[in-house]
Design a protein around this motif. Sequence first.
Motif, mmCIF file in Angstrom:
data_model
loop_
_atom_site.group_PDB
_atom_site.id
_atom_site.type_symbol
_atom_site.label_atom_id
_atom_site.label_comp_id
_atom_site.label_asym_id
_atom_site.label_seq_id
_atom_site.Cartn_x
_atom_site.Cartn_y
_atom_site.Cartn_z
ATOM 1 N N SER A 138 -27.725 28.877 59.213
ATOM 2 C CA SER A 138 -28.489 29.631 58.199
ATOM 3 C C SER A 138 -30.135 29.459 58.674
ATOM 4 N N HIS A 139 -30.334 28.221 59.346
ATOM 5 C CA HIS A 139 -31.757 28.196 59.830
ATOM 6 C C HIS A 139 -31.829 27.728 61.366
ATOM 7 N N PRO A 140 -31.659 28.705 62.065
ATOM 8 C CA PRO A 140 -31.514 28.347 63.624
ATOM 9 C C PRO A 140 -32.870 27.851 64.079
ATOM 10 N N ASP A 141 -33.883 28.147 63.730
ATOM 11 C CA ASP A 141 -35.163 27.777 64.104
ATOM 12 C C ASP A 141 -35.739 26.603 63.273
ATOM 13 N N SER A 142 -35.022 26.018 62.487
ATOM 14 C CA SER A 142 -35.669 24.935 61.615
ATOM 15 C C SER A 142 -36.010 23.687 62.646
ATOM 16 N N LEU A 143 -37.169 23.493 62.381
ATOM 17 C CA LEU A 143 -37.766 22.279 63.238
ATOM 18 C C LEU A 143 -37.032 20.863 62.960
ATOM 19 N N PRO A 144 -37.100 20.563 61.622
ATOM 20 C CA PRO A 144 -36.313 19.339 61.218
ATOM 21 C C PRO A 144 -34.972 19.209 61.585
ATOM 22 N N LEU A 145 -34.230 20.474 61.615
ATOM 23 C CA LEU A 145 -32.692 20.199 61.858
ATOM 24 C C LEU A 145 -32.732 20.066 63.523
ATOM 25 N N LEU A 146 -33.398 20.846 64.200
ATOM 26 C CA LEU A 146 -33.464 20.713 65.647
ATOM 27 C C LEU A 146 -33.961 19.258 65.970
ATOM 28 N N TYR A 147 -34.774 18.705 65.553
ATOM 29 C CA TYR A 147 -35.142 17.344 65.878
ATOM 30 C C TYR A 147 -33.856 16.596 65.380
ATOM 31 N N TYR A 148 -33.523 16.642 64.334
ATOM 32 C CA TYR A 148 -32.320 15.717 63.875
ATOM 33 C C TYR A 148 -31.162 15.787 64.925
ATOM 34 N N SER A 149 -30.786 17.065 65.163
ATOM 35 C CA SER A 149 -29.832 17.370 66.136
ATOM 36 C C SER A 149 -30.006 16.455 67.453
ATOM 37 N N ALA A 150 -31.256 16.721 67.853
ATOM 38 C CA ALA A 150 -31.477 16.203 69.356
ATOM 39 C C ALA A 150 -31.829 14.611 69.225
ATOM 40 N N LEU A 151 -32.152 14.158 68.254
ATOM 41 C CA LEU A 151 -32.120 12.650 67.873
ATOM 42 C C LEU A 151 -30.888 11.953 67.699
ATOM 43 N N LEU A 152 -30.026 12.820 67.007
ATOM 44 C CA LEU A 152 -28.335 12.289 66.963
ATOM 45 C C LEU A 152 -27.908 12.392 68.397
ATOM 46 N N MET A 157 -23.514 21.528 48.320
ATOM 47 C CA MET A 157 -24.390 22.669 47.800
ATOM 48 C C MET A 157 -24.067 23.405 46.743
ATOM 49 N N THR A 158 -24.657 24.060 45.846
ATOM 50 C CA THR A 158 -23.919 24.708 44.773
ATOM 51 C C THR A 158 -24.375 26.120 45.139
ATOM 52 N N GLU A 159 -23.948 26.975 44.545
ATOM 53 C CA GLU A 159 -23.976 28.665 44.612
ATOM 54 C C GLU A 159 -25.081 29.043 43.932
ATOM 55 N N THR A 160 -25.464 28.304 42.600
ATOM 56 C CA THR A 160 -26.559 28.576 41.944
ATOM 57 C C THR A 160 -27.790 28.223 42.309
ATOM 58 N N GLY A 161 -27.944 27.249 43.071
ATOM 59 C CA GLY A 161 -29.338 26.765 43.326
ATOM 60 C C GLY A 161 -29.803 27.720 44.522
ATOM 61 N N SER A 162 -31.547 27.559 44.454
ATOM 62 C CA SER A 162 -31.955 28.399 45.164
ATOM 63 C C SER A 162 -31.872 27.793 46.873
ATOM 64 N N PRO A 163 -31.808 28.807 47.700
ATOM 65 C CA PRO A 163 -31.691 28.477 48.997
ATOM 66 C C PRO A 163 -32.838 27.160 49.602
ATOM 67 N N GLU A 164 -34.080 27.217 48.976
ATOM 68 C CA GLU A 164 -35.014 26.412 49.611
ATOM 69 C C GLU A 164 -34.522 24.958 49.023
ATOM 70 N N ILE A 165 -34.116 24.786 47.651
ATOM 71 C CA ILE A 165 -33.503 23.510 47.100
ATOM 72 C C ILE A 165 -32.535 22.991 47.986
ATOM 73 N N GLU A 166 -31.350 23.941 48.203
ATOM 74 C CA GLU A 166 -30.231 23.509 48.849
ATOM 75 C C GLU A 166 -30.608 23.153 50.282
ATOM 76 N N PHE A 167 -31.520 23.764 50.989
ATOM 77 C CA PHE A 167 -31.911 23.262 52.287
ATOM 78 C C PHE A 167 -32.565 21.914 52.249
ATOM 79 N N GLU A 168 -33.319 21.718 51.347
ATOM 80 C CA GLU A 168 -33.954 20.360 51.244
ATOM 81 C C GLU A 168 -33.055 19.257 51.021
ATOM 82 N N ALA A 169 -31.972 19.736 50.058
ATOM 83 C CA ALA A 169 -30.947 18.566 49.626
ATOM 84 C C ALA A 169 -29.980 18.441 51.141
ATOM 85 N N LEU A 170 -29.765 19.428 51.845
ATOM 86 C CA LEU A 170 -28.990 19.090 53.202
ATOM 87 C C LEU A 170 -29.957 18.181 53.928
#
Length: 255
Positions: free
Chosen positions: A40-54, A1-14
Amino acid sequence: MTETGSPEIEFEALLEQVVLLMQRRRYDQASRYIAEGLKSHPDSLPLLYYSALLDWQRDRNADAMETVRRLLTIDPADYSGRHLLANLQAELGDLAGSEQTWISLLRDHPDSASLYVGYGRLMLNTLNVDKARRLVAEAMRRDPHDDEVLFLAGLCDLVDGRQSDASKHLETLIRHHPDKLASGHALILMLEQRGRSRDALRVAQQLLRASPDSSTILEVVRRLKVQTHWSMLPLYPIMRWGWPFAIGIWMVMAF
């Protein structure tokens, strides 16, 4: 992730990177990306799902369940979370809870073939083959060419000793999707636990033909061949129904 990218784009890339790593089974790296994203996104549904799936894919079912519960606290209607919940409940032994989750999902998504397959797999693993067949039929109506539907139909036929197009397709399906061996192995163990060693052997032999390099399935076939050999027939009542029934049969025969 780059410092100049927007947070939304960086999160999508993650998120894209997490999916890519999980597809490549690079679970440790995926876990690090997920942990970083959740800071940075503790309530992110996709991240929580991928965490559980993993965690589920790494057999950490208790951790996966804790994360799914957290996800569903945030959004009780989340489809992916409820789908994973149903699978986790079954693996943790809460079969009634799993069935209720599948029913609830089907109530909300009645045209989903994959939900009928999930519910049908639960029924087959509890050896309720008739109900599993009815659910497979519903899935077939919605998506007759889906690999998951055909795989479950083939397993149902194998348990019943039927030859069908679906059971003949099992070899091809497993070769293309080796991860399906886990479902077949679970069914074998359930049949064996219920004393249906001959049915378990039939399923195991079909899976071995589909995946001849699987040392696990090969060992299962060898063990089941010993259990079903004619020399083991005197022990069949014990394996099939347990000691109390067997003792009763022998007492009747003795007198």
